[in-house]
Design a protein around this motif. Structure first.
Motif, PDB file in Angstrom:
ATOM      1  N   GLY A 107      43.620  44.245  38.693  1.00 49.86           N
ATOM      2  CA  GLY A 107      44.899  44.838  39.039  1.00 49.86           C
ATOM      3  C   GLY A 107      45.663  45.379  37.852  1.00 49.86           C
ATOM      4  O   GLY A 107      46.634  46.118  38.019  1.00 49.86           O
ATOM      5  N   ASP A 108      45.237  45.024  36.618  1.00 50.80           N
ATOM      6  CA  ASP A 108      45.913  45.492  35.410  1.00 50.80           C
ATOM      7  C   ASP A 108      45.391  46.862  35.000  1.00 50.80           C
ATOM      8  O   ASP A 108      44.208  47.177  35.194  1.00 50.80           O
ATOM      9  CB  ASP A 108      45.700  44.516  34.248  1.00 50.80           C
ATOM     10  CG  ASP A 108      46.471  43.219  34.431  1.00 50.80           C
ATOM     11  OD1 ASP A 108      47.303  43.162  35.351  1.00 50.80           O
ATOM     12  OD2 ASP A 108      46.225  42.275  33.654  1.00 50.80           O
ATOM     13  N   ALA A 109      46.277  47.655  34.412  1.00 45.46           N
ATOM     14  CA  ALA A 109      45.861  48.907  33.794  1.00 45.46           C
ATOM     15  C   ALA A 109      45.434  48.625  32.365  1.00 45.46           C
ATOM     16  O   ALA A 109      46.027  47.798  31.671  1.00 45.46           O
ATOM     17  CB  ALA A 109      46.989  49.920  33.826  1.00 45.46           C
ATOM     18  N   VAL A 110      44.395  49.293  31.904  1.00 44.92           N
ATOM     19  CA  VAL A 110      43.896  49.119  30.539  1.00 44.92           C
ATOM     20  C   VAL A 110      44.883  49.794  29.587  1.00 44.92           C
ATOM     21  O   VAL A 110      45.178  50.982  29.737  1.00 44.92           O
ATOM     22  CB  VAL A 110      42.495  49.731  30.395  1.00 44.92           C
ATOM     23  CG1 VAL A 110      41.982  49.566  28.970  1.00 44.92           C
ATOM     24  CG2 VAL A 110      41.530  49.079  31.384  1.00 44.92           C
ATOM     25  N   ASP A 149      39.089  51.825  38.364  1.00 42.14           N
ATOM     26  CA  ASP A 149      39.590  52.984  39.093  1.00 42.14           C
ATOM     27  C   ASP A 149      40.090  54.013  38.069  1.00 42.14           C
ATOM     28  O   ASP A 149      41.037  53.764  37.329  1.00 42.14           O
ATOM     29  CB  ASP A 149      40.727  52.550  40.018  1.00 42.14           C
ATOM     30  CG  ASP A 149      41.313  53.720  40.806  1.00 42.14           C
ATOM     31  OD1 ASP A 149      40.782  54.834  40.689  1.00 42.14           O
ATOM     32  OD2 ASP A 149      42.298  53.509  41.533  1.00 42.14           O
ATOM     33  N   LEU A 150      39.444  55.178  38.042  1.00 38.78           N
ATOM     34  CA  LEU A 150      39.799  56.253  37.100  1.00 38.78           C
ATOM     35  C   LEU A 150      40.462  57.434  37.806  1.00 38.78           C
ATOM     36  O   LEU A 150      40.535  58.528  37.247  1.00 38.78           O
ATOM     37  CB  LEU A 150      38.549  56.744  36.361  1.00 38.78           C
ATOM     38  CG  LEU A 150      37.829  55.724  35.481  1.00 38.78           C
ATOM     39  CD1 LEU A 150      36.514  56.305  34.966  1.00 38.78           C
ATOM     40  CD2 LEU A 150      38.700  55.310  34.315  1.00 38.78           C
ATOM     41  N   PRO A 160      35.241  53.987  42.555  1.00 38.86           N
ATOM     42  CA  PRO A 160      35.289  53.142  41.351  1.00 38.86           C
ATOM     43  C   PRO A 160      34.001  53.250  40.548  1.00 38.86           C
ATOM     44  O   PRO A 160      32.933  53.545  41.091  1.00 38.86           O
ATOM     45  CB  PRO A 160      35.482  51.732  41.921  1.00 38.86           C
ATOM     46  CG  PRO A 160      34.961  51.807  43.319  1.00 38.86           C
ATOM     47  CD  PRO A 160      35.234  53.195  43.799  1.00 38.86           C
ATOM     48  N   GLN A 161      34.107  52.991  39.245  1.00 38.24           N
ATOM     49  CA  GLN A 161      32.946  53.065  38.364  1.00 38.24           C
ATOM     50  C   GLN A 161      32.667  51.686  37.771  1.00 38.24           C
ATOM     51  O   GLN A 161      33.585  50.974  37.379  1.00 38.24           O
ATOM     52  CB  GLN A 161      33.183  54.083  37.245  1.00 38.24           C
ATOM     53  CG  GLN A 161      33.327  55.508  37.740  1.00 38.24           C
ATOM     54  CD  GLN A 161      33.399  56.502  36.604  1.00 38.24           C
ATOM     55  OE1 GLN A 161      33.056  56.190  35.461  1.00 38.24           O
ATOM     56  NE2 GLN A 161      33.844  57.721  36.903  1.00 38.24           N
ATOM     57  N   ARG A 162      31.387  51.355  37.709  1.00 34.45           N
ATOM     58  CA  ARG A 162      30.970  50.060  37.171  1.00 34.45           C
ATOM     59  C   ARG A 162      30.981  50.100  35.654  1.00 34.45           C
ATOM     60  O   ARG A 162      30.481  51.046  35.036  1.00 34.45           O
ATOM     61  CB  ARG A 162      29.568  49.719  37.671  1.00 34.45           C
ATOM     62  CG  ARG A 162      29.151  48.258  37.424  1.00 34.45           C
ATOM     63  CD  ARG A 162      29.948  47.335  38.317  1.00 34.45           C
ATOM     64  NE  ARG A 162      29.529  45.942  38.205  1.00 34.45           N
ATOM     65  CZ  ARG A 162      30.146  44.946  38.818  1.00 34.45           C
ATOM     66  NH1 ARG A 162      31.199  45.194  39.578  1.00 34.45           N
ATOM     67  NH2 ARG A 162      29.728  43.714  38.686  1.00 34.45           N
ATOM     68  N   PRO A 207      38.649  54.162  29.265  1.00 36.71           N
ATOM     69  CA  PRO A 207      39.823  54.850  28.710  1.00 36.71           C
ATOM     70  C   PRO A 207      41.115  54.142  29.095  1.00 36.71           C
ATOM     71  O   PRO A 207      41.205  53.508  30.153  1.00 36.71           O
ATOM     72  CB  PRO A 207      39.748  56.239  29.347  1.00 36.71           C
ATOM     73  CG  PRO A 207      39.023  56.010  30.633  1.00 36.71           C
ATOM     74  CD  PRO A 207      38.032  54.911  30.371  1.00 36.71           C
ATOM     75  N   GLY A 208      42.112  54.241  28.241  1.00 34.53           N
ATOM     76  CA  GLY A 208      43.417  53.692  28.572  1.00 34.53           C
ATOM     77  C   GLY A 208      43.986  54.351  29.808  1.00 34.53           C
ATOM     78  O   GLY A 208      43.892  55.563  29.987  1.00 34.53           O
ATOM     79  N   GLY A 209      44.609  53.536  30.677  1.00 35.36           N
ATOM     80  CA  GLY A 209      45.156  54.049  31.924  1.00 35.36           C
ATOM     81  C   GLY A 209      44.281  53.742  33.116  1.00 35.36           C
ATOM     82  O   GLY A 209      44.751  53.799  34.263  1.00 35.36           O
ATOM     83  N   ALA A 210      42.984  53.421  32.881  1.00 35.15           N
ATOM     84  CA  ALA A 210      42.117  53.013  33.981  1.00 35.15           C
ATOM     85  C   ALA A 210      42.587  51.664  34.521  1.00 35.15           C
ATOM     86  O   ALA A 210      43.156  50.849  33.800  1.00 35.15           O
ATOM     87  CB  ALA A 210      40.671  52.923  33.499  1.00 35.15           C
ATOM     88  N   VAL A 211      42.342  51.408  35.806  1.00 36.38           N
ATOM     89  CA  VAL A 211      42.800  50.178  36.452  1.00 36.38           C
ATOM     90  C   VAL A 211      41.603  49.296  36.783  1.00 36.38           C
ATOM     91  O   VAL A 211      40.642  49.745  37.424  1.00 36.38           O
ATOM     92  CB  VAL A 211      43.593  50.497  37.737  1.00 36.38           C
ATOM     93  CG1 VAL A 211      44.038  49.203  38.421  1.00 36.38           C
ATOM     94  CG2 VAL A 211      44.801  51.364  37.414  1.00 36.38           C
ATOM     95  N   ASN A 212      41.643  48.047  36.323  1.00 41.72           N
ATOM     96  CA  ASN A 212      40.600  47.075  36.630  1.00 41.72           C
ATOM     97  C   ASN A 212      40.787  46.592  38.068  1.00 41.72           C
ATOM     98  O   ASN A 212      41.853  46.075  38.413  1.00 41.72           O
ATOM     99  CB  ASN A 212      40.688  45.900  35.652  1.00 41.72           C
ATOM    100  CG  ASN A 212      39.595  44.877  35.870  1.00 41.72           C
ATOM    101  OD1 ASN A 212      38.645  45.118  36.622  1.00 41.72           O
ATOM    102  ND2 ASN A 212      39.719  43.729  35.223  1.00 41.72           N
TER     103      ASN A 212
END
Length: 820
Positions: free
Chosen positions: A347-350, A364-365, A374-376, A384-389
């Protein structure tokens, strides 16, 4: 400063201490307490102070802020912005900052603000995006301050404050609610006035006794006042500001039309004779507010995708200072440095670009690339920063500081987007400004002519001309279409940085492609395994993977990726020969894996000789596998052509564009790729200077070049091209030199951009044609007395609604839809 009194109440402004008028609705939440303000100015300043984290000012101040009786329109506490602006944006003495601007009405507002700020000492540039109401200013730190800019904006009647995405969104929502209330009051007044106007129309001239007719008129006058005093405020304020600044915009004819119609009706009501237009006034206000409400909705839709991207980087991060110990500390994301280990929970953004060091998850990009699936991500993969786990907690290592991350680069590009204007928009701005002046002169001439011919009709005809010819449709024709199109493209992972992209792409005569990373994937791929002995293909791959297991070389990673899913083998006695290959024992047998000469050295001379690397036209690199008993296999590894490349080439070939392939790779390989895709012109062995020279040569011959590239060596030619596109997974330097970035990294985005560009220019031309046709028909008709004021109000409002609604069709544009 005025001393602060104990026990501040709502009767005094919390900011400046002046009395608050009864019923005033200006309030600001400060430290979770609603505080009363005496005017919109104090409210805006207080919101800026609180919104930028300076609310401690109110707790520590020793007096109220200076009022207008002082010599400064900007209170001293706003000087805090001077320091923060320099700290945040200073570069060699040049400061760059963004501001939110309220009450942008039309092209005249943009022209006035940009011209006024450009005159300030030390200001290098000022660019205002009318759609997002965002102003970017560059100035010399030693000659100008942020407070000077805020003060200059106040001097011409505009409220500006340092840009903050959250505060800006809240301001847009407040503006929407205020506009809706004004629209509601105008609609209510219109319906009530029509209840008294319709019986008079039905009765006809002389069909109603004098007392009843007078009652109807006075009732209409009283019911029109709320719409005039409250709902029409935006028009009167805008008109006064334009007149004061000698820059007439679309509010001037609107305000004059409303004031003239109401004044004439009020005089007729007082005198008991003549025509009244209260129904026309209320209807005009209501319909114009409807079109503005629709325009504001369109602006918010256009800005929403940008705001989401800007808010996707988190403000904090969970750093693990003693990793592999799992203890974490919460720090500001800006404090992260390369090499830090962070915990990213589901649920956190990178917070920054990083690589996975422990665990695996799905991310999630969609905000960055437009990719919905979603990408594994597993060990060693970059995120990349801004992607969501979205799946499992992972530990990641920061590979770039926040300011250098992928999202920061993209945000820098976004900040550039929309500030400049395409040629069509500049043309509409110039025409709109002159149109207002010509309209006012023409209305005066029409009034004098009718006053000579028929004095009774002179006033209503002049009013009809003012109202029917308001240039709203002309001013909205281009920006609404461009805003809708760029917002749509961004949601699909296509970032339009420069405003001319859509226009220039449609005019392009040549589409020039780079090869590696553009038409190809830019990564080695195992294309084929040629079996040269009696060992099965799968066993050859399993043996090669065992030997490459510990290698980080790109070719090794290609073989390991191809062998995923096979039963692993173990290699022992591994020996690496730099630049040649590997030797190891697998399942008790000694093997060699590498280039032809290295492997051939261990094979008996009687063994059959396979094809080697001798073919200069070969696209693939050959990796051989053999044992002491003979040749086993040849692995053909090459940069794979993108699946969508052929469709993209075919798309532009059908349009009659000239396609060119430029590459730094060998000419033979470049020609083979061009032949497979059907590109007629291919040039290989091109250094960056050669690419630049080739493109400039085409331009000297009159060609309009669209360049698609990837990589640092494309930066120069991307800058030189008339319009340029960079792959989103390419080098940051290439992206910052491109006019458009494909965040998804998919070449098919070029076709989608072309389709949207075609549709957008079609809509812009339709809007401009409609606006000009409407004015060409409506103005003469009004001047001849064929259109009454209430009819002109309907016509003008419908004209604006048609333009905005037509532009919003672009939001529903689907890939591949070339109709309409």
């Amino acid at each position: 400063m005025i001393p602060v009194e104990r026990g501040i109440t709502d009767s005094a402004c919390f900011h400046c201490g002046l009395p608050v008028q009864e019923g005033a609705a200006w309030r600001v939440r400060i430290d979770n307490v609603e505080r009363a303000m005496c005017c919109p100015g104090c409210k805006a300043v207080a919101e800026s102070i609180v919104g930028n984290g300076f609310s401690d000012y109110y707790a520590s101040r020793s007096g109220f802020a200076a009022t207008l009786d002082g010599q400064d329109l900007i209170p001293p506490e706003l000087q805090l912005y001077d320091d923060t602006a320099v700290i945040a944006g200073a570069d060699n003495g040049i400061v760059e900052a963004d501001y939110s601007v309220r009450n942008i009405r039309c092209a005249a507002c943009v022209w006035l603000i940009e011209r006024h700020l450009a005159r300030l000492p030390g200001v290098l540039s000022a660019d205002l995006n009318a759609v997002t109401e965002r102003l970017r200013v560059r100035w010399q730190a030693d000659a100008c301050k942020a407070s000077d800019i805020l003060k200059a904006m106040r001097a011409i009647g505009y409220v500006a404050y340092p840009y903050d995405p959250v505060q800006h969104g809240e301001q847009l929502e407040r503006s929407r609610k205020t506009l809706f209330r004004q629209l509601f009051i105008a609609g209510l007044s219109m319906m009530q006035v029509m209840m008294y106007a319709v019986p008079a129309y039905l009765a006809g001239e002389g069909g109603m006794d004098a007392d009843m007719e007078a009652l109807m008129r006075w009732a209409g006058l009283l019911l029109t006042i709320p719409a005039l005093v409250y709902s029409a405020q935006p028009f009167f304020r805008g008109a006064w500001r334009d007149i004061r600044n000698r820059a007439p915009g679309m509010d001037v004819p609107v305000a004059l039309g409303i004031a003239a119609a109401f004044s004439a009706s009020a005089i007729a009501t007082w005198q008991g004779r003549g025509e009244v237009y209260f129904d026309s006034v209320t209807m005009f206000i209501f319909l114009l507010l409807c079109s503005r409400y629709l325009e504001l909705t369109a602006r918010r839709k256009a800005a929403s995708a940008l705001d989401q991207l800007q808010q996707s980087l988190p403000a904090s991060a969970s750093r693990m200072p003693a990793y592999p110990q799992r203890d974490t500390e919460l720090i500001a994301a800006a404090q992260l440095r390369t090499g830090d280990r962070i915990l990213v929970r589901p649920g956190d953004a990178v917070p920054a670009d990083c690589s996975v060091v422990d665990g695996e998850t799905d991310v999630d990009l969609s905000l960055l690339t437009g990719e919905s699936l979603p990408q594994r991500k597993t060990f060693g993969d970059t995120i990349p920063g801004g992607a969501v786990n979205i799946a499992q907690p992972i530990v990641a290592q920061v590979v770039r500081n926040v300011t250098d991350s992928t999202l920061s680069v993209l945000l820098g590009l976004i900040n550039r987007a929309g500030l400049a204007k395409p040629k069509l928009a500049l043309w509409a701005d110039r025409v709109g400004a002159w149109f207002v002046m010509a309209l006012l002169v023409f209305s005066g001439v029409v009034f004098m002519v009718w006053h000579f011919l028929d004095p009774v009709r002179a006033w209503p005809v002049a009013i009809a001309v003012l109202v029917v010819s308001c240039p709203c449709a002309l001013s909205l024709a281009t920006p609404t279409a461009l805003a809708a199109a760029t917002g749509r493209l961004l949601r699909q992972g296509i970032l339009v940085v420069q405003p001319h992209v859509l226009e220039t792409l449609q005019r392009a005569t040549h589409i020039v492609f780079d090869k590696t990373g553009t038409l190809t994937k830019g990564q080695p791929c195992l294309q084929e395994i040629i079996v040269l002995g009696s060992v099965k293909q799968s066993d050859c791959l399993r043996i090669a993977a065992a030997m490459e297991k510990s290698s980080t070389h790109p070719i090794a990673q290609t073989i390991l990726k191809a062998a995923a899913g096979l039963n692993p083998a173990e290699a022992t006695a591994l020996h690496h020969v730099a630049g040649q290959g590997l030797e190891a024992t697998v399942d008790g047998v000694l093997y060699r894996l590498g280039n032809f000469a290295f492997v051939h050295a261990m094979i008996p001379s009687a063994s059959t000789m396979p094809a080697a690397d001798a073919d200069p036209a070969a696209e693939a690199s050959y990796v051989f596998l053999a044992s002491r008993h003979g040749w086993l296999a040849r692995f053909d590894i090459a940069d794979e052509i993108r699946e969508e490349a052929l469709a993209v080439v075919s798309h532009f070939m059908k349009q009659g564009k000239c396609l060119v392939l430029l590459s730094g790779d060998r000419h033979e390989v470049t020609q083979r790729v061009a032949d497979r895709l059907g590109i007629p012109t291919a040039l290989g062995d091109c250094l960056p200077e050669a690419k630049l020279s080739f493109v400039q040569g085409l331009q000297r011959g009159g060609a309009v070049i669209a360049m698609v590239g990837d990589g640092i060596n494309d930066a120069a030619v991307l800058s030189a091209a008339d319009v340029s596109f960079a792959m989103g997974n390419g080098a940051a330097l290439a992206q910052t030199h491109a006019d458009c970035v494909f965040l998804s990294g998919q070449l098919s985005a070029l076709c989608e951009t072309d389709r949207v560009a075609e549709k957008t220019l079609s809509v812009v031309r339709q809007n401009l044609a409609w606006a000009m046709l409407y004015n060409a028909v409506a103005i003469p008709a009004a001047a001849l007395g064929w259109i009454t004021p209430w009819m002109s109000g309907i016509g003008m409002s419908v004209s604006s609604v048609v333009v905005v609604a037509n532009a919003l069709r672009l939001c529903r544009h689907r890939a591949g839809d070339r109709k309409g």
